[in-house]
Design a protein around this motif. Structure first.
Motif, PDB file in Angstrom:
ATOM      1  N   LYS A 117       7.965   3.599   6.045  1.00  0.00           N
ATOM      2  CA  LYS A 117       7.952   5.167   6.265  1.00  0.00           C
ATOM      3  C   LYS A 117       6.855   5.807   5.411  1.00  0.00           C
ATOM      4  O   LYS A 117       6.347   5.180   4.485  1.00  0.00           O
ATOM      5  N   ALA A 118       6.423   6.772   5.778  1.00  0.00           N
ATOM      6  CA  ALA A 118       5.533   7.563   4.963  1.00  0.00           C
ATOM      7  C   ALA A 118       4.081   6.919   5.138  1.00  0.00           C
ATOM      8  O   ALA A 118       3.300   7.103   4.138  1.00  0.00           O
ATOM      9  N   ASN A 119       3.863   6.207   6.132  1.00  0.00           N
ATOM     10  CA  ASN A 119       2.496   5.453   6.388  1.00  0.00           C
ATOM     11  C   ASN A 119       2.331   4.448   5.169  1.00  0.00           C
ATOM     12  O   ASN A 119       1.102   3.984   4.792  1.00  0.00           O
ATOM     13  N   ASN A 120       3.162   4.038   4.530  1.00  0.00           N
ATOM     14  CA  ASN A 120       3.171   2.612   3.453  1.00  0.00           C
ATOM     15  C   ASN A 120       3.269   1.637   4.252  1.00  0.00           C
ATOM     16  O   ASN A 120       3.823   1.512   5.303  1.00  0.00           O
TER      17      ASN A 120
ATOM     18  N   LYS B 116       0.775  -1.226  -0.001  1.00  0.00           N
ATOM     19  CA  LYS B 116       0.012  -0.016   0.100  1.00  0.00           C
ATOM     20  C   LYS B 116       0.984   1.355  -0.164  1.00  0.00           C
ATOM     21  O   LYS B 116       1.801   1.231   0.790  1.00  0.00           O
ATOM     22  N   LEU B 117       0.749   2.025  -1.008  1.00  0.00           N
ATOM     23  CA  LEU B 117       1.302   3.454  -1.040  1.00  0.00           C
ATOM     24  C   LEU B 117       0.612   4.601  -0.778  1.00  0.00           C
ATOM     25  O   LEU B 117      -0.629   4.824  -1.564  1.00  0.00           O
ATOM     26  N   ALA B 118       0.545   5.101   0.552  1.00  0.00           N
ATOM     27  CA  ALA B 118      -0.257   6.016   0.943  1.00  0.00           C
ATOM     28  C   ALA B 118      -0.546   7.350   0.151  1.00  0.00           C
ATOM     29  O   ALA B 118      -1.567   7.833   0.237  1.00  0.00           O
ATOM     30  N   SER B 119       0.719   7.807  -0.284  1.00  0.00           N
ATOM     31  CA  SER B 119       0.612   9.074  -1.011  1.00  0.00           C
ATOM     32  C   SER B 119      -0.264   8.827  -2.171  1.00  0.00           C
ATOM     33  O   SER B 119      -0.903   9.838  -2.837  1.00  0.00           O
ATOM     34  N   LEU B 120      -0.303   7.675  -2.761  1.00  0.00           N
ATOM     35  CA  LEU B 120      -1.362   7.481  -3.895  1.00  0.00           C
ATOM     36  C   LEU B 120      -2.710   6.764  -3.785  1.00  0.00           C
ATOM     37  O   LEU B 120      -3.463   6.665  -4.418  1.00  0.00           O
ATOM     38  N   ASN B 121      -2.964   6.227  -2.483  1.00  0.00           N
ATOM     39  CA  ASN B 121      -3.909   5.807  -1.902  1.00  0.00           C
ATOM     40  C   ASN B 121      -4.361   4.476  -2.770  1.00  0.00           C
ATOM     41  O   ASN B 121      -5.256   4.290  -3.408  1.00  0.00           O
TER      42      ASN B 121
END
Length: 210
Positions: A179-182, A52-57
Motif C-alpha cells: 500500500k501507499a506505493n511502498n 522502498k518507502l515512497a513517502s521518504l523516497n
C-alpha cells in the motif's frame, strides 16, 4: 533500530504462493511448483531485502542468511544493518538480538499468518496459503517458474496489493507491491541443501521457539 527490525520482520516473512480452483492447467502448474519446493527438507541461502518507502523516497537494505527446515521452521539471521535472529515456526515467532529476546504465539498476533508465509511456501502447504491469496497467474518449467498473487484475506488486503514469486529449483526472488506505493524485493542466492544437520547455535535458536 527497532523500527527497522520490525519492518524487516513483517516484509521478509511475507513470502508466499498458493492456488484457488480456477483453471485446471494453472492448478497443475502450481502443484508442480509446490511439489518441487516441498520435496527438499532443508535449504540454506543468502538473502538481500530492499524495502522502498515512497513517502521518504528512501530504500532500506537488509542482508543475511536464511535457513529453512521442513520439520522445524525458518531461521532468518540478519547480518546488516543490525545483527538479529528471527525464528518462525507454525506456533511461535522468536526475535533475538545481542541484548534482547522475545517470543509470541502465532495465533495471538495479527501478523502470525504473515510470519508463517515463507514456511508454508517452502513446505508446499497449499491449504494454509489458500486462505490468504488468489492466483493471477502461474507458470512452471524445469528451468523457471513464477507465480503472481493478490491478497484474499482482509489482513493482507490492508498490507499488500500484489506478490510476485519466481525461482528455479528454489525460490529466488519475491517482489511485494504494498500500500501507499511502498515495495519490498527479497532476493535469495547461494542456495544449498548442505549441511543437512544444524549447528549448535542454530539448534539453540530453534529450541527457543519450542
Amino acid at each position: 533500530m527497532l523500527q527497522h527490525y520490525r519492518s524487516f520482520m513483517l516484509c521478509v516473512t511475507c513470502s508466499a504462493a498458493m492456488f484457488t480452483p480456477a483453471v485446471h492447467a494453472q492448478n497443475a502448474e502450481l502443484k508442480q511448483i509446490f511439489s518441487q519446493l516441498g520435496a527438499v527438507p532443508m535449504v540454506r541461502a543468502h538473502f538481500e531485502q530492499q524495502k522502498k518507502l515512497a513517502s521518504l523516497n528512501k530504500t532500506y537494505v537488509s542482508k543475511g542468511e536464511v535457513l529453512f527446515s521442513k520439520n522445524l521452521g525458518v531461521l532468518w539471521q540478519i547480518q546488516s544493518p543490525v545483527k538479529a535472529d528471527l525464528v518462525v515456526t507454525p506456533r511461535k515467532l522468536v526475535q533475538k538480538t545481542q541484548r534482547t529476546s522475545s517470543q509470541i504465539e502465532v495465533d495471538k498476533t495479527p501478523y502470525g499468518s504473515v510470519a508463517t508465509m515463507f514456511l508454508q511456501l517452502m513446505s508446499g502447504n497449499e491449504a494454509a496459503l489458500a486462505k490468504n491469496f488468489n492466483v493471477v497467474s502461474a507458470n512452471y518449467s524445469p528451468a523457471q517458474w513464477n507465480v503472481v498473487l493478490t491478497p484474499k484475506s482482509s489482513l493482507f488486503k490492508k498490507l499488500f496489493v500484489r506478490v510476485d514469486a519466481q525461482g528455479q529449483r528454489y525460490v529466488e526472488r519475491i517482489a511485494i507491491q504494498e500500500k501507499a506505493n511502498n515495495s519490498t524485493v527479497i532476493r535469495f542466492s547461494q542456495q544449498s541443501t548442505q549441511p543437512q544437520s544444524l549447528t549448535a547455535a542454530e539448534n539453540a535458536l530453534f529450541q527457543l521457539a519450542k
